[in-house]
Design a protein around this motif. Structure first.
Motif: not given
Length: 140
Positions: A29-34, A99-105, A124-133
């Motif tokens: 997952s790119s989100l996890f990697r970032k 520091e939390i890097h998880c979705g609300r669930e 933040l949405t998924l796309g905005n999370r990726l951009r933030w990283y």
């Protein structure tokens, strides 16, 4: 005395085949990697929250699985949250910064009382999370 700094990163649906270290399994997952790179580069002691395994050290060897909190009932999610809260309290000293890097669930059923918990990506949405990283990860 400085507050110890930790990070929680959620597991992901996309997985590489195991058995392998948890960080390698979720790196599909790119989100996890970032998220993982961001936390590690900043020197945070990082744990992975897994729907199946609970709290994982990135080096823990795991099998690939297909389970997500999104498909679990509320009672099962609450039980998972109680188990994970207990595991976190054994691994992270009370008073530490998390520091939390998880979705609300993944944090909804955790009791982080006594920790300095903050979620820089809350809402933040998924796309905005990726951009933030991309915008906030320091160079190694």
């Amino acid at each position: 005395m400085p507050v110890a700094r930790y990070a929680l990163v959620a597991c992901t649906k996309a997985k590489n085949q195991g058995p392998a270290p948890a960080a390698a399994v979720y790196s599909a997952s790119s989100l996890f990697r970032k998220a993982f790179a961001y936390c590690r580069i900043r020197g945070l002691t990082t744990f992975i929250l897994s729907a199946k395994y609970g709290v994982l050290d990135p080096t823990d060897v795991i099998e690939t699985y297909d389970l997500t909190l999104k498909r679990m009932g509320r009672a099962d999610c609450r039980a998972w949250g109680e188990r994970v809260t207990e595991e976190l309290r054994k691994r992270i000293p009370i008073g530490s910064s998390i520091e939390i890097h998880c979705g609300r669930e993944y944090i909804r059923d955790l009791d982080l009382t006594g920790f300095e918990a903050h979620n820089p990506l809350e809402g933040l949405t998924l796309g905005n999370r990726l951009r933030w990283y991309d915008q906030n990860t320091p160079s190694p």
